[in-house]
Design a protein around this motif. Structure first.
Motif, PDB file in Angstrom:
ATOM      1  N   GLU A 281       0.941  -1.308  -0.207  1.00  0.00           N
ATOM      2  CA  GLU A 281      -0.328  -0.141  -0.012  1.00  0.00           C
ATOM      3  C   GLU A 281       0.817   1.435  -0.026  1.00  0.00           C
ATOM      4  OE1 GLU A 281      -3.953  -0.110   2.525  1.00  0.00           O
ATOM      5  OE2 GLU A 281      -2.618  -1.604   3.437  1.00  0.00           O
ATOM      6  N   HIS A 282       1.892   1.256   0.678  1.00  0.00           N
ATOM      7  CA  HIS A 282       2.564   2.522   1.149  1.00  0.00           C
ATOM      8  C   HIS A 282       4.291   2.427   0.709  1.00  0.00           C
ATOM      9  CE1 HIS A 282      -0.620   3.692   3.260  1.00  0.00           C
ATOM     10  NE2 HIS A 282      -0.536   2.757   4.236  1.00  0.00           N
ATOM     11  N   GLY A 283       4.852   1.283   0.369  1.00  0.00           N
ATOM     12  CA  GLY A 283       6.268   1.154   0.128  1.00  0.00           C
ATOM     13  C   GLY A 283       6.664   1.681  -1.228  1.00  0.00           C
ATOM     14  N   ALA A 284       7.748   2.473  -1.056  1.00  0.00           N
ATOM     15  CA  ALA A 284       8.367   3.103  -2.395  1.00  0.00           C
ATOM     16  C   ALA A 284       9.767   3.495  -2.085  1.00  0.00           C
ATOM     17  CB  ALA A 284       7.503   4.305  -2.627  1.00  0.00           C
ATOM     18  N   ILE A 285      10.693   2.620  -2.789  1.00  0.00           N
ATOM     19  CA  ILE A 285      12.070   2.697  -2.299  1.00  0.00           C
ATOM     20  C   ILE A 285      12.602   3.286  -3.694  1.00  0.00           C
ATOM     21  CG2 ILE A 285      14.250   1.853  -1.852  1.00  0.00           C
ATOM     22  CD1 ILE A 285      12.130   1.878   0.652  1.00  0.00           C
ATOM     23  N   SER A 286      13.366   4.499  -3.697  1.00  0.00           N
ATOM     24  CA  SER A 286      14.029   5.159  -4.689  1.00  0.00           C
ATOM     25  C   SER A 286      15.624   4.315  -4.927  1.00  0.00           C
ATOM     26  CB  SER A 286      14.372   6.551  -4.830  1.00  0.00           C
ATOM     27  OG  SER A 286      13.186   7.046  -4.611  1.00  0.00           O
ATOM     28  N   LEU A 287      15.774   3.890  -6.070  1.00  0.00           N
ATOM     29  CA  LEU A 287      17.145   3.237  -6.409  1.00  0.00           C
ATOM     30  C   LEU A 287      18.015   3.986  -7.206  1.00  0.00           C
ATOM     31  CD1 LEU A 287      15.914  -0.658  -6.872  1.00  0.00           C
ATOM     32  CD2 LEU A 287      16.653   0.601  -4.754  1.00  0.00           C
ATOM     33  N   ASP A 288      18.996   3.402  -7.599  1.00  0.00           N
ATOM     34  CA  ASP A 288      19.961   4.269  -8.423  1.00  0.00           C
ATOM     35  C   ASP A 288      19.673   4.737  -9.649  1.00  0.00           C
ATOM     36  OD1 ASP A 288      22.025   3.851  -6.230  1.00  0.00           O
ATOM     37  OD2 ASP A 288      23.116   2.091  -6.769  1.00  0.00           O
ATOM     38  N   ASP A 289      18.573   3.954 -10.196  1.00  0.00           N
ATOM     39  CA  ASP A 289      18.260   4.554 -11.594  1.00  0.00           C
ATOM     40  C   ASP A 289      17.118   5.549 -11.578  1.00  0.00           C
ATOM     41  OD1 ASP A 289      16.059   3.295 -10.439  1.00  0.00           O
ATOM     42  OD2 ASP A 289      15.949   1.693 -11.903  1.00  0.00           O
ATOM     43  N   GLY A 290      16.927   6.115 -10.109  1.00  0.00           N
ATOM     44  CA  GLY A 290      16.137   7.269 -10.020  1.00  0.00           C
ATOM     45  C   GLY A 290      14.439   6.725 -10.031  1.00  0.00           C
ATOM     46  N   LYS A 291      14.241   5.596 -10.057  1.00  0.00           N
ATOM     47  CA  LYS A 291      12.808   5.228 -10.029  1.00  0.00           C
ATOM     48  C   LYS A 291      12.523   4.611  -8.579  1.00  0.00           C
ATOM     49  CE  LYS A 291      13.077   3.877 -15.068  1.00  0.00           C
ATOM     50  NZ  LYS A 291      12.901   2.838 -16.127  1.00  0.00           N
TER      51      LYS A 291
ATOM     52  N   LEU B  17      14.457  -7.866 -12.318  1.00  0.00           N
ATOM     53  CA  LEU B  17      13.718  -7.480 -11.124  1.00  0.00           C
ATOM     54  C   LEU B  17      14.070  -8.126  -9.812  1.00  0.00           C
ATOM     55  CD1 LEU B  17       9.997  -6.243 -12.599  1.00  0.00           C
ATOM     56  CD2 LEU B  17      11.914  -4.799 -11.898  1.00  0.00           C
ATOM     57  N   LEU B  18      14.056  -9.278 -10.030  1.00  0.00           N
ATOM     58  CA  LEU B  18      14.407 -10.235  -9.008  1.00  0.00           C
ATOM     59  C   LEU B  18      15.626  -9.923  -8.447  1.00  0.00           C
ATOM     60  CD1 LEU B  18      12.808 -12.557  -7.450  1.00  0.00           C
ATOM     61  CD2 LEU B  18      14.041 -14.099  -8.778  1.00  0.00           C
ATOM     62  N   ARG B  19      16.493  -9.263  -9.050  1.00  0.00           N
ATOM     63  CA  ARG B  19      17.869  -8.968  -8.561  1.00  0.00           C
ATOM     64  C   ARG B  19      17.855  -7.759  -7.627  1.00  0.00           C
ATOM     65  NH1 ARG B  19      19.333  -9.515 -14.031  1.00  0.00           N
ATOM     66  NH2 ARG B  19      20.432 -11.470 -14.369  1.00  0.00           N
ATOM     67  N   LEU B  20      16.852  -7.104  -7.621  1.00  0.00           N
ATOM     68  CA  LEU B  20      16.688  -6.075  -6.772  1.00  0.00           C
ATOM     69  C   LEU B  20      15.889  -6.294  -5.398  1.00  0.00           C
ATOM     70  CD1 LEU B  20      15.115  -3.436  -9.434  1.00  0.00           C
ATOM     71  CD2 LEU B  20      17.450  -3.600  -8.799  1.00  0.00           C
ATOM     72  N   ALA B  21      15.411  -7.434  -5.504  1.00  0.00           N
ATOM     73  CA  ALA B  21      14.637  -8.047  -4.129  1.00  0.00           C
ATOM     74  C   ALA B  21      15.335  -7.764  -2.703  1.00  0.00           C
ATOM     75  CB  ALA B  21      14.125  -9.529  -4.357  1.00  0.00           C
ATOM     76  N   PRO B  22      16.524  -8.176  -2.650  1.00  0.00           N
ATOM     77  CA  PRO B  22      17.373  -8.103  -1.497  1.00  0.00           C
ATOM     78  C   PRO B  22      17.491  -6.844  -1.079  1.00  0.00           C
ATOM     79  CG  PRO B  22      18.452  -9.646  -2.813  1.00  0.00           C
ATOM     80  CD  PRO B  22      17.519  -9.200  -3.792  1.00  0.00           C
ATOM     81  N   GLU B  23      18.081  -5.761  -1.890  1.00  0.00           N
ATOM     82  CA  GLU B  23      18.302  -4.559  -1.733  1.00  0.00           C
ATOM     83  C   GLU B  23      16.735  -3.868  -1.307  1.00  0.00           C
ATOM     84  OE1 GLU B  23      19.781  -0.050  -3.397  1.00  0.00           O
ATOM     85  OE2 GLU B  23      19.850  -1.954  -4.573  1.00  0.00           O
ATOM     86  N   LEU B  24      15.629  -4.214  -1.992  1.00  0.00           N
ATOM     87  CA  LEU B  24      14.323  -3.588  -1.441  1.00  0.00           C
ATOM     88  C   LEU B  24      14.032  -4.243  -0.291  1.00  0.00           C
ATOM     89  CD1 LEU B  24      12.478  -3.782  -5.023  1.00  0.00           C
ATOM     90  CD2 LEU B  24      13.178  -1.744  -3.905  1.00  0.00           C
ATOM     91  N   LEU B  25      14.070  -5.520  -0.080  1.00  0.00           N
ATOM     92  CA  LEU B  25      13.630  -5.844   1.357  1.00  0.00           C
ATOM     93  C   LEU B  25      14.386  -5.224   2.514  1.00  0.00           C
ATOM     94  CD1 LEU B  25      12.147  -7.922   3.281  1.00  0.00           C
ATOM     95  CD2 LEU B  25      13.942  -9.595   2.341  1.00  0.00           C
TER      96      LEU B  25
ATOM     97  N   LYS C  33      15.604  -2.190   2.573  1.00  0.00           N
ATOM     98  CA  LYS C  33      15.353  -0.765   2.807  1.00  0.00           C
ATOM     99  C   LYS C  33      13.741  -0.826   3.133  1.00  0.00           C
ATOM    100  CE  LYS C  33      18.940   1.074  -0.240  1.00  0.00           C
ATOM    101  NZ  LYS C  33      19.183   1.769  -1.508  1.00  0.00           N
ATOM    102  N   LEU C  34      12.959  -1.460   2.733  1.00  0.00           N
ATOM    103  CA  LEU C  34      11.523  -1.400   3.061  1.00  0.00           C
ATOM    104  C   LEU C  34      11.416  -1.960   4.468  1.00  0.00           C
ATOM    105  CD1 LEU C  34       9.996  -2.974  -0.115  1.00  0.00           C
ATOM    106  CD2 LEU C  34       9.306  -0.898   0.529  1.00  0.00           C
ATOM    107  N   PHE C  35      12.139  -2.831   4.782  1.00  0.00           N
ATOM    108  CA  PHE C  35      11.873  -3.284   6.333  1.00  0.00           C
ATOM    109  C   PHE C  35      12.788  -2.166   7.210  1.00  0.00           C
ATOM    110  CE2 PHE C  35      14.339  -5.181  10.049  1.00  0.00           C
ATOM    111  CZ  PHE C  35      13.121  -5.936  10.365  1.00  0.00           C
ATOM    112  N   ARG C  36      13.824  -1.599   6.975  1.00  0.00           N
ATOM    113  CA  ARG C  36      14.057  -0.476   7.779  1.00  0.00           C
ATOM    114  C   ARG C  36      13.163   0.771   7.835  1.00  0.00           C
ATOM    115  NH1 ARG C  36      20.596  -0.310   5.700  1.00  0.00           N
ATOM    116  NH2 ARG C  36      20.993  -2.384   6.580  1.00  0.00           N
ATOM    117  N   ALA C  37      12.534   1.182   6.730  1.00  0.00           N
ATOM    118  CA  ALA C  37      11.755   2.081   6.527  1.00  0.00           C
ATOM    119  C   ALA C  37      10.434   1.746   7.391  1.00  0.00           C
ATOM    120  CB  ALA C  37      11.166   2.611   5.244  1.00  0.00           C
ATOM    121  N   TYR C  38       9.846   0.614   7.325  1.00  0.00           N
ATOM    122  CA  TYR C  38       8.667   0.313   7.930  1.00  0.00           C
ATOM    123  C   TYR C  38       9.032   0.318   9.575  1.00  0.00           C
ATOM    124  CZ  TYR C  38       5.134  -2.871   9.973  1.00  0.00           C
ATOM    125  OH  TYR C  38       3.950  -3.482  10.504  1.00  0.00           O
TER     126      TYR C  38
END
Length: 362
Positions: free
Chosen positions: A296-306, A343-351, A353-358
């Motif tokens: 619902e709310h998660g949004a992490i900016s990565l190096d590509d600016g997205k 996209l799957l390669r991004l999963a560890p970094e996303l998890l 950063k999302l966990f820390r933000a939450y």
């Protein structure tokens, strides 16, 4: 006008934890790029011929019916649609309350499904007259049966199975008026909707009726659809529920998320990994809440600016009989390897950063 009620079972139904994230994500207004690791194979491309998602509504439109405000749940065959509908409109398992009222003789599958899920069916009688035709019961007879049995819904098959009897629009109007008067759902099994062999008679459907014909009918209509007759595709096992009641649709979707697994062979093909955050999470962490927040709310900016977010399946519901603090799954999350590899390669970094933000805002 008062709307008919769904069963307590259906009202209490919530989407499977595996599907919940996808449902929540689709509600977002400006979603980030999605990395869907919540379940296997659902993000893989479907064969183009199977992507006609509005096929059942297209059929209704082609027959001249207005599909505004209608929602469709495609099911694993029409029998599954029957099961979901009966769970929604009838009383609890083994209870006498809120049975499904049918015309006798009736299509045997409704009795069979009712027995399987413990929902009661009752009937109002038709008689075969000397001309070899079934006579529909009078409105008074049907109403008395409604008063006696207190059903949750009335089932009509406009081009009837097994009798072949065609319910005219005028007949539908009379019976549906009773549904409004006694606050019942009107269920129409429209597998044979296109059929009308008698000269001068038109096909019959509850979707031909509106509040202008029967004040109060809108919001209580449910139809059962099947690909086996329209497309002559019995082996395809595709059915559908169409309704103009948003709550009925949403709860039917929630119920159907229980049908989430691939076949046994298919499950050997796909791979998952599970991560447990119990050593790093704050006290009271709940995987369902975290997965929903990511959706619902998660949004992490990565190096590509997205911006990206990650969908995961919380394991709370995978531990039978375990609740609250006793459930090991409350800190465990599953990620599927069935997403696009880039996209799957991004999963560890996303998890991470999302966990820390939450956790920072909890």
């Amino acid at each position: 006008m008062k709307q008919p009620e769904l069963s307590p079972y259906m009202m209490a139904r919530k989407p499977s934890g595996i599907r919940l994230g996808q449902i929540k994500f689709l509600e977002r207004k400006n979603p980030p790029i999605l990395v869907n690791g919540s379940i296997g194979n659902v993000m893989r491309p479907m064969h183009p011929a199977m992507q006609r998602r509005e096929a059942f509504l297209h059929i209704l439109r082609s027959q001249g019916f207005d599909t505004t405000g209608l929602d469709v749940l495609v099911t694993d065959g029409a029998s599954m649609a029957m099961e979901i509908i009966m769970l929604g409109v009838c009383g609890g398992a083994g209870e006498e309350e809120r049975p499904l009222l049918m015309f006798n003789p009736s299509y045997t599958n409704y009795d069979a499904v009712g027995l399987r899920i413990g929902r009661k069916t009752v009937t109002v009688e038709r008689e075969l007259n000397e001309n070899g035709e079934f006579e529909l019961p009078s409105v008074e007879t049907v109403e008395q049966r409604i008063i006696d049995t207190k059903p949750g819904a009335l089932l009509i098959i406009p081009y009837d199975n097994p009798t072949g009897q065609l319910f005219s629009k005028e007949t539908l109007i009379e019976y549906t008026k009773l549904c409004v008067k006694h606050n019942l759902w009107i269920i129409s099994d429209e597998a044979y909707r296109e059929l009308a062999y008698e000269k001068g008679k038109e096909t019959s459907s509850i979707w031909a009726l509106t509040d202008k014909d029967v004040p109060g009918i809108e919001g209580r209509r449910i139809s059962l659809e099947t690909a086996s007759k329209v497309w002559n595709a019995c082996g395809l096992r595709i059915g559908a529920i169409i309704t103009d009641n948003k709550l009925c649709y949403e709860k039917s979707v929630a119920e159907y998320t229980a049908n989430l697994s691939a076949n046994t062979l298919g499950q050997y093909i796909f791979i998952y990994f599970v991560i447990d955050v119990r050593k790093v999470a704050k006290p009271g962490f709940d995987g369902v809440e975290f997965a929903s927040w990511c959706a619902e709310h998660g949004a992490i900016s990565l190096d590509d600016g997205k911006e990206y977010t990650l969908l995961m399946a919380p394991l709370n519901g995978f531990y039978s009989g375990k609740k609250g603090e006793d459930n090991p799954g409350r800190t465990q999350l599953r990620v599927s390897f069935c997403e696009n590899p880039d996209l799957l390669r991004l999963a560890p970094e996303l998890l991470s950063k999302l966990f820390r933000a939450y956790e920072a805002q909890r």
